[in-house]
Design a protein around this motif. Sequence first.
Motif, mmCIF file in Angstrom:
data_model
loop_
_atom_site.group_PDB
_atom_site.id
_atom_site.type_symbol
_atom_site.label_atom_id
_atom_site.label_comp_id
_atom_site.label_asym_id
_atom_site.label_seq_id
_atom_site.Cartn_x
_atom_site.Cartn_y
_atom_site.Cartn_z
ATOM 1 N N VAL A 92 -5.975 1.188 5.244
ATOM 2 C CA VAL A 92 -5.240 1.974 6.245
ATOM 3 C C VAL A 92 -4.323 2.945 5.508
ATOM 4 N N PRO A 93 -4.191 4.169 6.054
ATOM 5 C CA PRO A 93 -3.336 5.157 5.381
ATOM 6 C C PRO A 93 -1.868 4.786 5.481
ATOM 7 N N ASP A 94 -1.142 5.043 4.408
ATOM 8 C CA ASP A 94 0.315 4.858 4.402
ATOM 9 C C ASP A 94 0.921 5.987 3.579
ATOM 10 N N PRO A 95 1.342 7.069 4.245
ATOM 11 C CA PRO A 95 1.874 8.214 3.510
ATOM 12 C C PRO A 95 3.174 7.910 2.776
ATOM 13 N N ALA A 96 3.789 6.765 3.071
ATOM 14 C CA ALA A 96 5.070 6.430 2.439
ATOM 15 C C ALA A 96 4.907 5.883 1.022
ATOM 16 N N ILE A 97 3.677 5.582 0.616
ATOM 17 C CA ILE A 97 3.487 5.053 -0.742
ATOM 18 C C ILE A 97 2.601 6.008 -1.544
ATOM 19 N N ALA A 98 2.787 6.015 -2.846
ATOM 20 C CA ALA A 98 2.060 6.958 -3.709
ATOM 21 C C ALA A 98 0.554 6.755 -3.630
ATOM 22 N N ALA A 99 0.136 5.487 -3.536
ATOM 23 C CA ALA A 99 -1.306 5.208 -3.487
ATOM 24 C C ALA A 99 -1.941 5.771 -2.226
ATOM 25 N N GLY A 100 -1.158 5.889 -1.163
ATOM 26 C CA GLY A 100 -1.652 6.480 0.079
ATOM 27 C C GLY A 100 -2.427 5.535 0.990
ATOM 28 N N TRP A 101 -2.845 4.385 0.468
ATOM 29 C CA TRP A 101 -3.668 3.459 1.245
ATOM 30 C C TRP A 101 -3.202 2.022 1.027
ATOM 31 N N ARG A 102 -3.318 1.247 2.089
ATOM 32 C CA ARG A 102 -3.039 -0.190 1.993
ATOM 33 C C ARG A 102 -4.289 -0.987 2.379
ATOM 34 N N PHE A 103 -4.477 -2.090 1.676
ATOM 35 C CA PHE A 103 -5.576 -3.013 1.999
ATOM 36 C C PHE A 103 -5.233 -3.760 3.282
ATOM 37 N N VAL A 104 -6.212 -3.851 4.195
ATOM 38 C CA VAL A 104 -5.960 -4.622 5.422
ATOM 39 C C VAL A 104 -7.009 -5.711 5.638
ATOM 40 N N GLY A 105 -8.140 -5.617 4.942
ATOM 41 C CA GLY A 105 -9.147 -6.657 5.119
ATOM 42 C C GLY A 105 -10.395 -6.357 4.318
ATOM 43 N N ALA A 106 -11.310 -7.304 4.290
ATOM 44 C CA ALA A 106 -12.559 -7.128 3.557
ATOM 45 C C ALA A 106 -13.711 -7.639 4.406
ATOM 46 N N ASN A 107 -14.896 -7.115 4.132
ATOM 47 C CA ASN A 107 -16.074 -7.455 4.925
ATOM 48 C C ASN A 107 -17.270 -7.611 3.989
#
Lengths: 251, 331
Positions: free
Chosen positions: A214-229
């Motif tokens: 999921v996008p997170d503009p507040a962090i440098a990486a820009g993305w957060r892990f939310v799950g795996a499939n």
Amino acid sequence: MQPLLVLHEAYDLSASWLADRLRARGRAVCDLPAAMLGAAALRWHHRLGVAGVDFTLAHPDGTGVSPRSYGGTVNRLHYLPLALLARIGGADEDYARNELYALFLSWMNALPRPLLNAPTPQGLAGNWRHPSAWTALAHAAGLRVVPWRQNAASDPERGWAIPDQPGEVTVIIVGDRLVPPTAQTRISIPAEVEMACIALAHDAGAGILGVRLVPDPAIAAGWRFVGANLLPDLSAGGEALVDAVDTVFAP
Amino acid sequence: MILLAGIPSETPLRLVAEALDARGATYRLFNQREVADCDFAFHIDDGGIDGELNLCGERIALHQLTAAYHRMMDDARLPDIKPLPADAPPRRHARALHDALYRWIEVAPGRIVNRSDPQGSNMSKPFQGQLVRAHGFDIPETLISNDPDAVRAFHDSHGPLIYKSISGVRSIVAELDVTDRERLERIRWCPVQFQQRVAGTDIRVHVVGEDVHATEIASDGVDYRYAPRNGGTTELAAITLPDDVAERCVAMTAALGLSLSGIDLRRGADGRYYCFEVNPSPAFSYYELNTGQPIAASIAALLDTESAMKERTSARVLTPPMRPDAVPLSR
């Protein structure tokens, strides 16, 4: 070159799509529907011993499966075939289910390599981890994570399913490659996130893994892990995904 | 601080608690019978894993816990929970707390004896057999089949056969006899495992980290666990394994992701060691109480990492004497 075995349930159109695309590239592919493994007439011979591990699944019509027939496997069968489960019942149902799962775990572990994904005790198409375990593994692999919280008031059953998040994308890791979804051409995955996703799949023992971000503009990486499939929609990766699978099975 | 979890009177847990007491180690015990007076919460975020365990009013930050040994029973079968309806708040609290605790145990940093994932191989004996074989142990010639003709041919070529379940469901091991051969048609609905009977001496090996406790079993039954029930006898004696066999046991346990294992070996007449099973949650007390092997003391030492670190860094602490029945492998 020996054919590639693609093992899946009939409803898994994603696996059928992959088999078709590989055939279109001239690769020999054996599409093995799980229903064949549920046939009552199938004769099972699974051997272990000094000579190693072997299996032969023989159908009276002359068809069958043995590890010597194939040059690799795409495994999308995450539990016992539905056709097999439909034949189990009565007082010994639980016992039979346990015994058959134990059998499938063992013979599928002897499927020809490369094997995407290898069976595990927690799932025949890879380790079907709880979201908390995926989150911990993703954190250890270097991904920023959507926090996981659980307490003595949480519903244990609801914890297994994480709903879709706004802006969520699923990238698919195949071997050492990250394949972004073709429908979202504008997304940009930084190299550090890409490497962490590949590390996650590696640490998870998964040759193919969908990683939900999921996008997170507040962090440098820009993305957060939310799950795996473990069974992502392969067609979402388009021809780039077929390239990646082809590379894994290249001689 | 060490966490123990389970029913305090359960023998393996009791023995480990006593061994920790003997070491003067700091530990807390989550008594499942007191679940109603306990609380638990954990989280995983960019800072890592943390949370809090409340044991009857004592609040413990999870980052304080450096190790855990758990032998929890099914919370649905706890005497105070079992009679309650499915939606009773105490039952839902017990289920949710246990689920959260299990999830934390699976991902918690520190020494966990044992996590759930690595225990999974025990749910398929032939799958585990493939891992066992990769670690240099012999496994009996095995056929899993639903084809009576194939089983008869296997029987004819390999001699006496044993049949037993292949899943984690416990079963009594039995030898295929004439009567069984006549009813082999019944295997058509579900494949069954048949194994060549290996003559020899049974040995149960408990691996605790790098400690190895081996017990030789003399029994006149096909399955020594059930021999006394069938009028037979079973006698246990502590032995020392050859170094190479002990090292393989330790390496295999570690490779399976376990800190504690109960390995069933049989030493054949030809001196080869066959491995039948690696039990990831062994009830070691049966062997300890019959042989005097200090298995619980090994587990306590493994859990007591803080003390162990102090021992390693303190010049005043002497190396503990070697036990005759424990093989140290960290040379």
